[in-house]
Design an enzyme around this catalytic site. Structure first.
Site, PDB file in Angstrom:
ATOM      1  N   LYS A 116       8.399   1.474  -2.542  1.00 31.27           N
ATOM      2  CA  LYS A 116       6.998   1.798  -2.813  1.00 31.27           C
ATOM      3  C   LYS A 116       6.829   3.226  -3.326  1.00 31.27           C
ATOM      4  CE  LYS A 116       5.174  -1.482   0.599  1.00 31.27           C
ATOM      5  NZ  LYS A 116       6.470  -2.024   1.020  1.00 31.27           N
ATOM      6  N   GLU A 200      -0.316   7.003   3.582  1.00 37.68           N
ATOM      7  CA  GLU A 200      -1.393   6.985   2.603  1.00 37.68           C
ATOM      8  C   GLU A 200      -2.758   7.050   3.283  1.00 37.68           C
ATOM      9  OE1 GLU A 200       0.491   4.285  -0.998  1.00 37.68           O
ATOM     10  OE2 GLU A 200      -0.854   3.351   0.458  1.00 37.68           O
ATOM     11  N   HIS A 235      -2.284  -7.048   8.595  1.00 37.95           N
ATOM     12  CA  HIS A 235      -1.748  -6.859   7.254  1.00 37.95           C
ATOM     13  C   HIS A 235      -1.010  -8.093   6.738  1.00 37.95           C
ATOM     14  CE1 HIS A 235      -2.880  -2.712   7.811  1.00 37.95           C
ATOM     15  NE2 HIS A 235      -2.109  -2.624   8.874  1.00 37.95           N
ATOM     16  N   ARG A 297       9.276 -10.569  -6.946  1.00 41.02           N
ATOM     17  CA  ARG A 297       9.667 -11.914  -6.533  1.00 41.02           C
ATOM     18  C   ARG A 297       8.462 -12.829  -6.659  1.00 41.02           C
ATOM     19  NH1 ARG A 297       6.794 -11.989  -1.821  1.00 41.02           N
ATOM     20  NH2 ARG A 297       6.685 -10.054  -0.615  1.00 41.02           N
TER      21      ARG A 297
END
Length: 666
Positions: A116, A200, A235, A297
């Site tokens: 990421k 973040e 999540h 993917r």
């Protein structure tokens, strides 16, 4: 076209790949762990090979074992599915090194977008906005804590590698940062073999909107429009749909172009997904969306894209991997209708979505118009604690969003699952939720509406208890059950028997000791006066009575699923498990006065934070059990002193096993 494919995965996605491969005439090769020896995907494949013990790190994450099977079986290609090794560049490299086609992007693309932090740096250079935060390489806890302070709470800790909500923690205040960081790193290491994280800013009112991209080996790159995946829990996506509610043509063009350029920047090939987070406080706006990550993917939710485009994405993967160009350009693609997907999980929404395991005594899906079901199990199969708890995906398509949601809600209402607890009733409640129907939702919608959605502890279903007891009564009149009842209770089912307290007047009664969802319940059989047939028998519970009517059971048999020791009654997606109480089956070893901390499910004890003699407060974290790819913290049920720690870190533990006991002051 490729002649053969080894599927380096399991469950629903393995079944999905096998179906398309067989339609294309491709020989299918499965690999399986010991826990999956009798799994549906193993039975479906043309051939199957064992690769190790149940834990994924000893089987499905073993690159050498999978490559060895591919070479021995003559596999021309390997499809990684999603999860496991699907985003491991070293796996794609191992395929190339051994002359096996990897059905996915080149290793360099996986490396560029699979991490990421690197992906955010790459797209930021291309002008794509990213979420404010720290995406660097330093991982010292003190440094990351300082960065979180500078960013400003709430923040989101995210694993650098992988996806699916693993290694992700929202932190609302500084006091919780260290524990959240430790947990996220540990879960990331377990799931992806990489403990690194980034920090973040947590976007308020976030909408999770992703773009499906596809690229071939000839430089062609297109996007297949967007999916909205905002309905999430921990999540983890719960319901996905396409197209996204409130999406404008302008917004779609801007996001789609950004996704295509991101794919071009890394020389992407195959199916991929660019995930964005949008500030949804004022709807979807071109100046309020941010790049989150790229999944290199196929996605779990790819069926909704297939439904609105008419494409088979797995077939496209095979064709692109074979060297064929994409059979269309961007202008050829259009959206038709609306599609919604619900993830049916083996979990209990009434117990904080705790994963559930066990045998599927019944599993049936409706064959309705506009409904597609992608499942990896059948009735009689086992849901084990070793892998993701997904049972199936139920996908509905309609001309409009309302029609698709209506069809999905109706299909979920008709779905029969008995055995492990499931979220089927919760999913239907989501489909019917007024705010969701009106497009007024974000990623926090579920957490804000747990009470309304029924995802809180519920009262026992008295009607289901009575119906289950009556169903058991029916069985008691069969020889086998009569003998079992007599053996267990010392009772004789004749109303004229004297050893249970013969009476001359009034209805004859016989005690019926039951276990309902693990709790002892006393019921009473009331015999008719004068004695008649078994269909006249009444079962009385503490809150009333109910008569057994044979016609009702015959007319609606789907409400009952017989188990090896009783029956499961299904009522609007809820399960009530009822059995005769067997005093000889009482687990004396695990009896206690409520001062023991037990394993909530089968799993691995990965951390213990206390030792005998420690004094703890109610709610204090004591240990962590890992099961179904997620961490489950165990907390003190009350204040007291730790008396015993009965299991060591790293041990496999059974559901209900005592792990820690406390001394409690009288």
């Amino acid at each position: 076209m490729l002649e053969s494919v080894l599927i380096a995965n399991r469950g629903e996605i393995a079944c999905r790949i096998i179906r398309t491969a067989k339609r294309l005439g491709i020989r299918t090769i499965a690999v399986y762990s010991q826990a999956d020896a009798d799994a549906l995907f193993v039975r479906m494949a043309d051939e199957a090979h064992p690769i190790g013990p149940p834990p994924a790190r000893e089987s499905y994450l073993q690159i050498e074992k999978i490559i060895d099977v591919a070479k021995r079986s003559g596999a021309a290609s390997i499809h990684p599915g999603y999860g496991f090794l699907s985003e491991r560049a070293e796996f794609a490299e191992a395929c190339q090194k051994n002359g096996i086609v990897f059905i996915g992007p080149p290793p360099a693309s996986i490396r560029a977008m699979g991490l990421k932090d690197a992906a955010k740096a790459l797209v930021q250079k291309a002008g794509v906005p990213v979420v404010p935060g720290y995406h660097g390489t330093k991982q010292e806890p003190d440094f990351l804590r300082q960065k979180a302070y500078e960013i400003g709470y709430p923040v989101l800790i995210k694993a650098v590698a992988g996806g699916g909500g693993k290694g992700m923690r929202r932190v609302d205040k500084a006091a919780d940062f260290d524990a959240a960081l430790e947990s996220a790193q540990r879960e990331a290491q377990s799931a992806f073999g990489d403990p690194r994280v980034l920090v973040e800013k947590y976007i308020l009112s976030p909408r999770h909107v992703e773009i499906q991209v596809f690229a071939d080996k000839h430089g062609n790159v297109v996007h297949l429009f967007e999916r909205d995946c905002s309905l999430q829990r921990r999540h983890q996506k719960v319901i996905e749909e396409a197209p996204a509610p409130g999406m404008t043509p302008e917004m779609r063009a801007i996001m789609g172009n950004a996704a295509v350029e991101a794919a071009r920047a890394v020389g992407y090939v195959g199916a991929g997904t660019i995930e964005f987070i949008a500030d949804g406080r004022e709807g979807l706006r071109p100046d309020r969306f941010y790049f989150m990550e790229m999944n290199t993917r196929l996605q779990v939710e790819h069926p909704v894209t297939e439904s609105i485009t008419g494409l088979d994405l797995v077939e496209l993967q095979f064709r692109v991997a074979s060297g064929e160009p994409l059979p269309f350009v961007q202008g050829d693609l259009t959206i038709e209708g609306h599609a919604v997907e619900a993830r049916l999980y083996a979990e209990d929404p009434e117990k904080d979505f705790l994963p559930s395991t066990g045998k599927l005594w019944a599993l049936e899906f409706p064959a309705s118009e506009g409904i597609r079901v992608d499942a990896g199990v059948e009735a009689g199969d086992e849901v084990t604690p070793f892998y993701d708890p997904m049972i199936a995906k139920v996908i509905a398509r309609g001309a409009t969003r309302d029609e698709a949601l209506d069809r999905l809600a109706a299909a979920l209402a008709e779905t029969i699952v008995a055995g492990p607890k499931t979220n089927v009733a919760f999913l239907k409640s989501l489909c019917d939720a007024k705010e969701f129907r009106a497009g007024q939702f974000d990623t926090g919608f579920i957490d804000r509406n747990l009470q309304t959605l029924g995802a809180v502890p519920q009262k026992a279903d008295a009607e289901a208890m009575r119906l289950g007891a009556l169903h058991i009564v029916e069985g008691l009149f069969e020889d086998h059950h009569r003998k079992e009842f007599v053996r267990t209770n010392g009772a004789v089912l004749s109303p004229w028997a004297t050893d249970d307290g013969f009476q001359m007047v009034g209805s004859r009664t016989v005690g019926l000791p039951l276990v309902v969802d693990g709790e002892r319940i006393e019921a009473t059989l009331l015999w008719p006066e004068p004695p008649g047939s078994s269909t006249d028998v009444t079962v009385r519970l503490a809150d009333g009575a109910s008569s057994y009517e044979e016609d009702y059971l015959v007319a609606d048999p789907q409400r009952f699923a017989d188990t090896d020791d009783g029956v499961i009654v299904l009522t609007k997606g809820r399960q009530t498990r009822i059995a005769l109480f067997d005093p000889f089956a009482v687990d004396l070893e695990h009896m206690d006065a409520g001062s023991a901390v037990k394993a909530p499910m089968h799993g691995k004890l990965i951390a213990v934070f206390v030792k005998p003699g420690d004094v703890v407060e109610k709610g204090q974290r004591l240990a962590i059990v890992e099961a179904m790819k997620m961490e489950h913290p165990l907390v003190a049920p009350l204040a007291g002193e730790i008396a015993e720690v009965l299991a060591e870190e790293g041990a496999q533990v059974a559901e209900g096993a005592r792990l820690i006991s406390l001394k409690v002051d009288e």
